[in-house]
Write a protein that holds these residues in place. Sequence first.
Motif, short mmCIF file in Angstrom:
data_model
loop_
_atom_site.label_atom_id
_atom_site.label_comp_id
_atom_site.label_asym_id
_atom_site.label_seq_id
_atom_site.Cartn_x
_atom_site.Cartn_y
_atom_site.Cartn_z
N ALA A 1 0.84 -1.19 0.00
CA ALA A 1 0.00 0.00 0.00
C ALA A 1 0.87 1.24 0.00
O ALA A 1 2.03 1.20 0.41
N PHE A 2 0.31 2.34 -0.48
CA PHE A 2 0.97 3.64 -0.40
C PHE A 2 -0.11 4.69 -0.20
O PHE A 2 -1.31 4.41 -0.29
N LYS A 3 0.31 5.90 0.08
CA LYS A 3 -0.62 6.99 0.34
C LYS A 3 -0.73 7.90 -0.89
O LYS A 3 0.26 8.18 -1.56
N SER A 4 -1.95 8.36 -1.14
CA SER A 4 -2.19 9.33 -2.21
C SER A 4 -3.36 10.21 -1.80
O SER A 4 -4.45 9.69 -1.55
N GLY A 5 -3.13 11.51 -1.69
CA GLY A 5 -4.18 12.42 -1.30
C GLY A 5 -4.82 12.09 0.03
O GLY A 5 -6.01 12.31 0.23
N GLY A 6 -4.01 11.55 0.95
CA GLY A 6 -4.52 11.18 2.27
C GLY A 6 -5.22 9.84 2.32
O GLY A 6 -5.66 9.42 3.39
N ARG A 7 -5.33 9.18 1.20
CA ARG A 7 -5.99 7.87 1.13
C ARG A 7 -4.95 6.76 1.04
O ARG A 7 -3.87 6.94 0.47
N THR A 8 -5.31 5.60 1.56
CA THR A 8 -4.46 4.42 1.41
C THR A 8 -4.83 3.70 0.13
O THR A 8 -5.99 3.33 -0.07
N ILE A 9 -3.85 3.52 -0.75
CA ILE A 9 -4.06 2.87 -2.04
C ILE A 9 -3.42 1.48 -2.00
O ILE A 9 -2.21 1.35 -1.82
N ALA A 10 -4.23 0.45 -2.15
CA ALA A 10 -3.70 -0.91 -2.18
C ALA A 10 -3.02 -1.18 -3.51
O ALA A 10 -3.40 -0.63 -4.55
N VAL A 11 -2.00 -2.03 -3.45
CA VAL A 11 -1.31 -2.44 -4.67
C VAL A 11 -0.85 -3.89 -4.48
O VAL A 11 -0.37 -4.25 -3.40
N GLU A 12 -1.06 -4.70 -5.47
CA GLU A 12 -0.61 -6.09 -5.45
C GLU A 12 0.62 -6.21 -6.34
O GLU A 12 0.57 -5.85 -7.52
N THR A 13 1.71 -6.68 -5.76
CA THR A 13 2.98 -6.77 -6.48
C THR A 13 3.27 -8.22 -6.84
O THR A 13 3.27 -9.09 -5.98
N PHE A 14 3.53 -8.44 -8.12
CA PHE A 14 3.83 -9.77 -8.65
C PHE A 14 5.24 -9.77 -9.22
O PHE A 14 5.60 -8.87 -9.99
N GLN A 15 6.03 -10.77 -8.86
CA GLN A 15 7.36 -10.89 -9.45
C GLN A 15 7.88 -12.31 -9.30
O GLN A 15 7.45 -13.06 -8.43
N GLY A 16 8.81 -12.63 -10.18
CA GLY A 16 9.44 -13.94 -10.13
C GLY A 16 10.61 -13.94 -9.16
O GLY A 16 10.88 -12.95 -8.47
N SER A 17 11.31 -15.07 -9.09
CA SER A 17 12.45 -15.20 -8.19
C SER A 17 13.64 -14.41 -8.72
O SER A 17 13.69 -14.03 -9.89
N GLY A 18 14.61 -14.18 -7.86
CA GLY A 18 15.80 -13.43 -8.25
C GLY A 18 15.79 -12.05 -7.61
O GLY A 18 14.74 -11.52 -7.26
N SER A 19 16.98 -11.48 -7.47
CA SER A 19 17.10 -10.22 -6.75
C SER A 19 17.63 -9.08 -7.60
O SER A 19 17.69 -7.95 -7.13
N SER A 20 18.05 -9.34 -8.84
CA SER A 20 18.62 -8.27 -9.65
C SER A 20 17.53 -7.27 -10.04
O SER A 20 16.37 -7.63 -10.20
N PRO A 21 17.88 -5.99 -10.17
CA PRO A 21 16.88 -5.00 -10.59
C PRO A 21 16.22 -5.42 -11.90
O PRO A 21 16.89 -5.82 -12.84
N ARG A 22 14.91 -5.31 -11.94
CA ARG A 22 14.17 -5.74 -13.12
C ARG A 22 13.25 -4.63 -13.60
O ARG A 22 12.83 -3.78 -12.81
N PRO A 23 12.92 -4.63 -14.89
CA PRO A 23 11.97 -3.63 -15.38
C PRO A 23 10.64 -3.76 -14.64
O PRO A 23 10.22 -4.85 -14.26
N THR A 24 10.01 -2.63 -14.44
CA THR A 24 8.85 -2.53 -13.56
C THR A 24 7.66 -1.97 -14.31
O THR A 24 7.80 -1.05 -15.12
N LEU A 25 6.49 -2.53 -14.04
CA LEU A 25 5.27 -2.10 -14.71
C LEU A 25 4.16 -1.80 -13.71
O LEU A 25 3.97 -2.54 -12.74
N LEU A 26 3.43 -0.72 -13.96
CA LEU A 26 2.14 -0.53 -13.33
C LEU A 26 1.09 -1.16 -14.23
O LEU A 26 1.09 -0.92 -15.43
#
Length: 234
Positions: A9-34
């Motif tokens: 979750a993160f905050k926007s305009g005083g509201r809590t915005i839920a977000v579900e994050t999906f990713q595979g295994s591994g720790s190297s920086p990877r391209p990111t999508l909304l």
Amino acid sequence: MPVTAQRNAFKSGGRTIAVETFQGSGSSPRPTLLMLHGADGLSYNSQYREAARTVAAAGYQVHLVHYLDRTGEKRASFSTLFQNFMPWMSAVQDALTFAANHPGADHSRIGIVGISLGAALGLAVSSTDSRVKTLVNYFGPLPQGAIATTSRLPPTLVLHGSADPIVPVANAYAVEALLRQQNVPHEVKVYPGQGHGFRGAAEEDATRRALAFLQRHLAGSRAAVDSDPLSVGG
């Protein structure tokens, strides 16, 4: 590639915005999508999560953003669509900040996959926010008045059905004209007979095109292209 899902979750305009994050295994920086869902929201359509998993399996960190939380809705109301559009845009901009700072994200390679209303938000936000490097627009309307004449869109893929009764295909051609005017790398694919959402071979082709476009314009050689169907609607 096994994919994990995490609730954030993160905050926007005083509201809590839920977000579900999906990713595979591994720790190297990877391209990111909304991933921005359509007007039907996330309470009624499991296909958005399936789509997020498919994209994550191709080597991306995918954030499925509950941007309707900004206005306290489960699905978008068409009677308040225009007045809520700017708050939703603000939530998406705050989601970009969240994604850029998320562990494992490559903040220099952030894109948006938008579906219907989410695609309109993607167009509006990416036209003014240089953090967005690539946009995939699934049958989204061109948001009139939300794209500044001095703006510049990132490389954009437009996917639309010729028989869409909700967002007429004229919107795809209007976006195409804007991209040509701006001399932005782009592709447009209109599927004959398809409506608001793709089925069968069109759905599979759209998935391949989306992942190939992201590979070329966002991921480079560091993400493998997966050919599983990307099933979306809304």
